[in-house]
Design a protein around this motif. Structure first.
Motif, PDB file in Angstrom:
ATOM      1  N   GLY A 116       0.801  -1.216   0.000  1.00  0.00           N
ATOM      2  CA  GLY A 116       0.000   0.000   0.000  1.00  0.00           C
ATOM      3  C   GLY A 116       0.834   1.266   0.000  1.00  0.00           C
ATOM      4  N   LEU A 117       1.973   1.221   0.661  1.00  0.00           N
ATOM      5  CA  LEU A 117       2.789   2.427   0.822  1.00  0.00           C
ATOM      6  C   LEU A 117       3.893   2.551  -0.216  1.00  0.00           C
ATOM      7  CD1 LEU A 117       3.166   2.463   4.716  1.00  0.00           C
ATOM      8  CD2 LEU A 117       1.437   3.601   3.302  1.00  0.00           C
ATOM      9  N   TRP A 118       4.299   1.421  -0.811  1.00  0.00           N
ATOM     10  CA  TRP A 118       5.417   1.424  -1.758  1.00  0.00           C
ATOM     11  C   TRP A 118       4.941   0.808  -3.068  1.00  0.00           C
ATOM     12  CZ3 TRP A 118       9.707  -2.512  -2.631  1.00  0.00           C
ATOM     13  CH2 TRP A 118      10.776  -1.949  -3.333  1.00  0.00           C
ATOM     14  N   SER A 119       4.675   1.645  -4.033  1.00  0.00           N
ATOM     15  CA  SER A 119       4.062   1.185  -5.277  1.00  0.00           C
ATOM     16  C   SER A 119       4.881   0.159  -6.049  1.00  0.00           C
ATOM     17  CB  SER A 119       3.737   2.388  -6.174  1.00  0.00           C
ATOM     18  OG  SER A 119       4.894   3.159  -6.416  1.00  0.00           O
ATOM     19  N   PRO A 120       6.241   0.160  -5.990  1.00  0.00           N
ATOM     20  CA  PRO A 120       6.975  -0.890  -6.737  1.00  0.00           C
ATOM     21  C   PRO A 120       6.582  -2.308  -6.342  1.00  0.00           C
ATOM     22  CG  PRO A 120       8.478   0.883  -6.159  1.00  0.00           C
ATOM     23  CD  PRO A 120       7.165   1.186  -5.474  1.00  0.00           C
ATOM     24  N   LEU A 121       6.262  -2.536  -5.055  1.00  0.00           N
ATOM     25  CA  LEU A 121       5.851  -3.877  -4.667  1.00  0.00           C
ATOM     26  C   LEU A 121       4.506  -4.231  -5.287  1.00  0.00           C
ATOM     27  CD1 LEU A 121       6.292  -6.464  -3.104  1.00  0.00           C
ATOM     28  CD2 LEU A 121       5.303  -5.373  -1.075  1.00  0.00           C
ATOM     29  N   LEU A 128      -5.142  -0.797   1.648  1.00  0.00           N
ATOM     30  CA  LEU A 128      -4.085  -1.778   1.882  1.00  0.00           C
ATOM     31  C   LEU A 128      -3.340  -1.497   3.187  1.00  0.00           C
ATOM     32  CD1 LEU A 128      -2.577  -2.215  -1.709  1.00  0.00           C
ATOM     33  CD2 LEU A 128      -4.281  -3.621  -0.552  1.00  0.00           C
ATOM     34  N   ALA A 129      -3.041  -0.227   3.441  1.00  0.00           N
ATOM     35  CA  ALA A 129      -2.304   0.109   4.655  1.00  0.00           C
ATOM     36  C   ALA A 129      -3.101  -0.245   5.906  1.00  0.00           C
ATOM     37  CB  ALA A 129      -1.937   1.593   4.652  1.00  0.00           C
ATOM     38  N   SER A 130      -4.392   0.049   5.898  1.00  0.00           N
ATOM     39  CA  SER A 130      -5.199  -0.204   7.099  1.00  0.00           C
ATOM     40  C   SER A 130      -5.489  -1.680   7.293  1.00  0.00           C
ATOM     41  CB  SER A 130      -6.514   0.595   7.026  1.00  0.00           C
ATOM     42  OG  SER A 130      -7.241   0.251   5.860  1.00  0.00           O
ATOM     43  N   THR A 131      -5.800  -2.407   6.210  1.00  0.00           N
ATOM     44  CA  THR A 131      -6.066  -3.838   6.373  1.00  0.00           C
ATOM     45  C   THR A 131      -4.789  -4.598   6.718  1.00  0.00           C
ATOM     46  OG1 THR A 131      -5.844  -4.180   3.975  1.00  0.00           O
ATOM     47  CG2 THR A 131      -8.066  -3.840   4.842  1.00  0.00           C
ATOM     48  N   GLY A 132      -3.667  -4.184   6.121  1.00  0.00           N
ATOM     49  CA  GLY A 132      -2.403  -4.825   6.464  1.00  0.00           C
ATOM     50  C   GLY A 132      -2.009  -4.566   7.908  1.00  0.00           C
ATOM     51  N   ALA A 133      -2.181  -3.321   8.366  1.00  0.00           N
ATOM     52  CA  ALA A 133      -1.859  -2.997   9.756  1.00  0.00           C
ATOM     53  C   ALA A 133      -2.767  -3.751  10.714  1.00  0.00           C
ATOM     54  CB  ALA A 133      -1.981  -1.491   9.976  1.00  0.00           C
ATOM     55  N   ALA A 134      -4.058  -3.847  10.380  1.00  0.00           N
ATOM     56  CA  ALA A 134      -4.984  -4.591  11.232  1.00  0.00           C
ATOM     57  C   ALA A 134      -4.606  -6.067  11.286  1.00  0.00           C
ATOM     58  CB  ALA A 134      -6.416  -4.427  10.717  1.00  0.00           C
ATOM     59  N   THR A 135      -4.107  -6.602  10.170  1.00  0.00           N
ATOM     60  CA  THR A 135      -3.661  -7.997  10.151  1.00  0.00           C
ATOM     61  C   THR A 135      -2.453  -8.195  11.065  1.00  0.00           C
ATOM     62  OG1 THR A 135      -4.485  -8.343   7.899  1.00  0.00           O
ATOM     63  CG2 THR A 135      -2.772  -9.841   8.678  1.00  0.00           C
ATOM     64  N   VAL A 136      -1.501  -7.268  11.001  1.00  0.00           N
ATOM     65  CA  VAL A 136      -0.318  -7.370  11.862  1.00  0.00           C
ATOM     66  C   VAL A 136      -0.716  -7.301  13.334  1.00  0.00           C
ATOM     67  CG1 VAL A 136       1.854  -6.267  12.517  1.00  0.00           C
ATOM     68  CG2 VAL A 136       1.212  -6.416  10.105  1.00  0.00           C
ATOM     69  N   ILE A 137      -1.615  -6.380  13.670  1.00  0.00           N
ATOM     70  CA  ILE A 137      -2.050  -6.225  15.063  1.00  0.00           C
ATOM     71  C   ILE A 137      -2.835  -7.441  15.536  1.00  0.00           C
ATOM     72  CG2 ILE A 137      -3.521  -4.870  16.607  1.00  0.00           C
ATOM     73  CD1 ILE A 137      -2.816  -2.428  14.840  1.00  0.00           C
ATOM     74  N   GLY A 193      -4.523 -14.560  16.593  1.00  0.00           N
ATOM     75  CA  GLY A 193      -5.064 -15.584  15.709  1.00  0.00           C
ATOM     76  C   GLY A 193      -5.686 -15.078  14.431  1.00  0.00           C
ATOM     77  N   GLY A 194      -5.652 -13.769  14.187  1.00  0.00           N
ATOM     78  CA  GLY A 194      -6.240 -13.239  12.962  1.00  0.00           C
ATOM     79  C   GLY A 194      -5.328 -13.456  11.772  1.00  0.00           C
ATOM     80  N   HIS A 195      -5.748 -14.279  10.820  1.00  0.00           N
ATOM     81  CA  HIS A 195      -4.866 -14.613   9.692  1.00  0.00           C
ATOM     82  C   HIS A 195      -4.890 -13.563   8.602  1.00  0.00           C
ATOM     83  CE1 HIS A 195      -8.720 -15.869   8.083  1.00  0.00           C
ATOM     84  NE2 HIS A 195      -8.172 -16.090   6.901  1.00  0.00           N
ATOM     85  N   GLY A 196      -5.870 -12.658   8.615  1.00  0.00           N
ATOM     86  CA  GLY A 196      -5.853 -11.582   7.632  1.00  0.00           C
ATOM     87  C   GLY A 196      -7.235 -11.064   7.287  1.00  0.00           C
ATOM     88  N   ILE A 197      -7.339  -9.731   7.147  1.00  0.00           N
ATOM     89  CA  ILE A 197      -8.555  -9.125   6.614  1.00  0.00           C
ATOM     90  C   ILE A 197      -8.200  -8.368   5.351  1.00  0.00           C
ATOM     91  CG2 ILE A 197      -9.544  -8.914   8.920  1.00  0.00           C
ATOM     92  CD1 ILE A 197      -9.146  -5.840   8.606  1.00  0.00           C
ATOM     93  N   ASN A 198      -9.207  -8.098   4.537  1.00  0.00           N
ATOM     94  CA  ASN A 198      -8.970  -7.458   3.250  1.00  0.00           C
ATOM     95  C   ASN A 198     -10.262  -6.823   2.763  1.00  0.00           C
ATOM     96  OD1 ASN A 198      -8.712 -10.810   2.621  1.00  0.00           O
ATOM     97  ND2 ASN A 198     -10.554  -9.732   1.956  1.00  0.00           N
ATOM     98  N   LEU A 199     -10.161  -6.148   1.654  1.00  0.00           N
ATOM     99  CA  LEU A 199     -11.344  -5.601   1.003  1.00  0.00           C
ATOM    100  C   LEU A 199     -12.215  -6.753   0.524  1.00  0.00           C
ATOM    101  CD1 LEU A 199     -12.568  -2.847   0.076  1.00  0.00           C
ATOM    102  CD2 LEU A 199     -11.427  -3.218  -2.105  1.00  0.00           C
ATOM    103  N   ALA A 200     -13.494  -6.698   0.834  1.00  0.00           N
ATOM    104  CA  ALA A 200     -14.390  -7.779   0.451  1.00  0.00           C
ATOM    105  C   ALA A 200     -14.490  -7.871  -1.068  1.00  0.00           C
ATOM    106  CB  ALA A 200     -15.773  -7.564   1.053  1.00  0.00           C
TER     107      ALA A 200
END
Length: 390
Positions: free
Chosen positions: A113-118, A251-260, A265-272
């Motif tokens: 989300g923060l680095w467009s090359p990825l 991407l930044a918010s869902t990725g950060a929420a996943t890390v937190i 036990g949260g394996h990941g959230i994303n845009l539906a």
């Protein structure tokens, strides 16, 4: 009308649509999440904690982003990611290493989300290969209904019949109906020595550990399937309904929420992706500018039904594991079909996509790294050889 007035009398339709989105999203796939967490070594309490923290994260992020950007930015847990956990099974380093892989995938999503090359690098993975990877992951889950009918016919056959009938007359409720049928069958005939669980879940911390094989074999594929089959697909659904999703904040918010949420036990959230159409389409109201209320209300409902994670875990504890995997398989049949079609529709890349699918579905582990990673590598190698020969 005052600009500060957020909800008005005509917003009943998007509010109701949001409630339906959350209930259908939770009921149709929570079994996949719990089965996936159990597969990588979570206890009942840890799996219940994972389902709770995912619900809370979806509620907070979905409601906040939808309100800020006035778009139907509904959130979901990564269902293909949960299927990946089922396919991966016990990983090197145990559950704590799986937690580390969850956090690793979340960090990669934040970076994307923060680095467009990825993000551009991810888009270089050919779509057919990504679909082949997803199909290989899903295949192992989608054969579970056949196993269940043979292994526990008294429980599985009524469930499959209910699913088939509802699939014909009310497809949206086919999986919740099958789950209800399974719950009734289990209540009548629970498994012997079912473990006791708490009806009210508690957040359970597990300190992450880093295992290179698990990071590459689970964390990296989790990132890929979450991005390609969920975030990118969700943005495409929104675009089809006239919305340009704010990619970086999502991407930044869902990725950060996943890390937190990973240590809980949260394996990941994303845009539906699947339920996104329900919140962004005409079912959420005639005014596209007000459909954000559907996604925001769905987030609020997720936040409220999160405490049901303990009850859901109790149900699954009393069920034969193959029956729960069968529910997950029924829920993912449509996704498997779409993935197979996308993997094979490009003539030039079909063989590489099939190789990716076959290696991923094989379930092999080499050098401590599981099959999805090797499937993607095999497909990319074959595609490179094809292009070099051409």
């Amino acid at each position: 009308m005052s600009a500060t007035r957020v909800v008005r009398a005509g917003d009943a339709q998007p509010l109701i649509a949001g409630v339906v989105v959350a209930l259908v999203g939770f009921a149709s796939s929570f079994a996949i999440v719990l089965a996936g967490l159990h597969a990588v070594g979570a206890s009942d309490a840890q799996a219940s904690s994972g389902l709770l923290v995912l619900s809370l994260a979806m509620g907070v992020v979905g409601t906040t982003l939808s309100y800020i950007y006035k778009m139907p930015l509904s959130m979901a847990w990564t269902t293909p990611g949960a299927a990946l956990l089922i396919a991966a099974g016990p990983v090197s380093g145990g559950y704590s290493a799986a937690i580390g892989a969850f956090a690793f995938a979340g960090v990669l999503i934040v970076i994307a989300g923060l680095w467009s090359p990825l993000t551009r690098l991810l888009t270089l993975i050919p779509g057919p290969l990504a679909s082949g990877l997803l199909a290989g992951v899903l295949l192992q889950v989608c054969v579970a209904p056949a196993h269940a009918v043979v292994d526990v016919p008294k429980l599985a056959i009524p469930m499959v019949v209910v699913w088939l009938v509802l699939w014909k007359v009310a497809r949206r409720f086919a999986v919740p109906g099958a789950l209800a049928a399974a719950a009734i069958a289990v209540a009548i005939d629970p498994v012997d020595h079912a473990g006791a669980t708490h009806l009210l879940p508690q957040l359970t911390w597990t300190t992450p550990s880093l295992d290179l094989g698990t990071l590459l074999g689970l964390g990296l594929p989790l990132f890929v399937v979450t991005m390609v089959s969920q975030n990118v697909a969700g943005m495409a659904v929104l675009a089809a309904h006239g919305y340009k999703a704010p990619m970086r904040p999502v991407l930044a918010s869902t990725g950060a929420a996943t890390v937190i949420g990973a240590p809980f036990g949260g394996h990941g959230i994303n845009l539906a992706a699947i339920t996104a159409a329900m919140a962004a389409g005409p079912d959420a109201g005639p005014d596209p500018a007000r459909r954000w209320i559907a996604a925001a209300s769905a987030g609020a409902v997720y936040f409220l039904i999160g405490p049901c994670a303990g009850l859901a875990t109790t149900l699954l504890t009393a069920s034969p594991p193959v029956l729960i995997e069968a529910v997950a398989g029924l829920a993912l049949l449509g996704t498997l079909g779409s993935a197979l079609r996308a993997a094979t529709e490009d003539d030039e890349r079909r063989e590489a996509a099939i190789v990716t699918f076959a290696v991923t579905a094989s379930g092999v582990t080499a050098l401590g790294i599981s099959a999805p990673f090797w499937g993607l590598v095999a497909g990319l190698v074959l595609l490179a050889v094809q292009r070099a020969r051409a």
